[in-house]
Design a protein around this motif. Structure first.
Motif, short mmCIF file in Angstrom:
data_model
loop_
_atom_site.label_atom_id
_atom_site.label_comp_id
_atom_site.label_asym_id
_atom_site.label_seq_id
_atom_site.Cartn_x
_atom_site.Cartn_y
_atom_site.Cartn_z
N TRP A 1 0.84 -1.20 0.00
CA TRP A 1 0.00 0.00 0.00
C TRP A 1 0.87 1.25 0.00
O TRP A 1 0.39 2.33 0.21
N SER A 2 2.15 1.10 -0.13
CA SER A 2 3.05 2.23 0.07
C SER A 2 2.89 3.32 -0.97
O SER A 2 2.50 3.06 -2.10
N THR A 3 3.18 4.54 -0.56
CA THR A 3 3.25 5.66 -1.50
C THR A 3 4.47 5.44 -2.37
O THR A 3 5.58 5.33 -1.86
N PRO A 4 4.32 5.36 -3.68
CA PRO A 4 5.50 5.14 -4.52
C PRO A 4 6.35 6.40 -4.61
O PRO A 4 5.90 7.50 -4.34
N VAL A 5 7.60 6.20 -4.99
CA VAL A 5 8.50 7.30 -5.29
C VAL A 5 8.70 7.30 -6.80
O VAL A 5 9.02 6.27 -7.38
N VAL A 6 8.47 8.44 -7.43
CA VAL A 6 8.65 8.57 -8.88
C VAL A 6 9.79 9.54 -9.10
O VAL A 6 9.73 10.70 -8.68
N ASN B 1 -5.08 -5.05 11.97
CA ASN B 1 -6.29 -4.77 11.18
C ASN B 1 -6.18 -5.50 9.85
O ASN B 1 -5.13 -5.99 9.48
N ASP B 2 -7.30 -5.53 9.12
CA ASP B 2 -7.34 -6.24 7.83
C ASP B 2 -7.24 -5.30 6.64
O ASP B 2 -7.35 -5.74 5.50
N VAL B 3 -7.07 -4.00 6.87
CA VAL B 3 -7.05 -3.04 5.76
C VAL B 3 -5.64 -2.52 5.47
O VAL B 3 -5.48 -1.59 4.70
N ASN B 4 -4.65 -3.12 6.05
CA ASN B 4 -3.28 -2.68 5.85
C ASN B 4 -2.47 -3.84 5.31
O ASN B 4 -2.95 -4.95 5.18
N SER B 5 -1.19 -3.57 5.02
CA SER B 5 -0.29 -4.64 4.60
C SER B 5 1.06 -4.41 5.27
O SER B 5 1.31 -3.34 5.82
N TYR B 6 1.92 -5.40 5.17
CA TYR B 6 3.26 -5.24 5.75
C TYR B 6 4.15 -4.33 4.91
O TYR B 6 5.22 -3.96 5.33
N ALA B 7 3.70 -3.97 3.73
CA ALA B 7 4.48 -3.09 2.87
C ALA B 7 3.84 -1.71 2.79
O ALA B 7 3.70 -1.14 1.73
N THR B 8 3.45 -1.17 3.91
CA THR B 8 2.87 0.17 3.94
C THR B 8 3.93 1.25 3.91
O THR B 8 3.70 2.31 3.30
#
Length: 121
Positions: A59-64, A110-117
């Motif tokens: 879910w992470s904010t990408p870097v462009v 919680n169920d709405v997140n991930s380990y790659a936030t």
């Protein structure tokens, strides 16, 4: 002092809008993209240049930056964490590298997140 202020103003007026997104809140640190003429609406067939399946979850904010899109992913159980880089023009995955492994990941809570936030910033 007036000359300095005029030069500073001229530099600000002539600087082109940044198109890189180097941090979580973007180039202007307010969560807004500069007006670059990009489309405001898209769908499965409209304004899509490419699609790329990204493995695992994130879910992470990408870097462009510099024509590359960097993001994080992780397996759903939180044991393996990856960084992925996609070419901005083709959508081709350039890097898919495992960063680390966790034998005992903490529960997300919680169920709405991930380990790659976390953002790759």
């Amino acid at each position: 002092m007036r000359i300095f202020c005029l030069l500073l103003l001229a530099a600000c007026v002539t600087t082109r809008a940044k198109v890189d997104w180097p941090e979580m809140r973007g180039p202007t640190q307010n969560g807004h993209a500069p007006n670059t003429g990009l489309p405001l609406h898209w769908s499965e067939k409209e304004n899509i240049k490419w699609k790329t399946a990204i493995p695992l979850r994130g879910w992470s904010t990408p870097v462009v930056a510099d024509g590359k899109i960097w993001m994080t992913t992780a397996d759903p159980d939180g044991h393996d964490f990856f960084v992925i880089c996609v070419d901005e023009n083709s959508g081709k995955i350039l890097v898919n590298k495992k960063l680390f492994h966790s034998d005992n990941p903490e529960p997300l809570g919680n169920d709405v997140n991930s380990y790659a936030t976390p953002s790759p910033v």
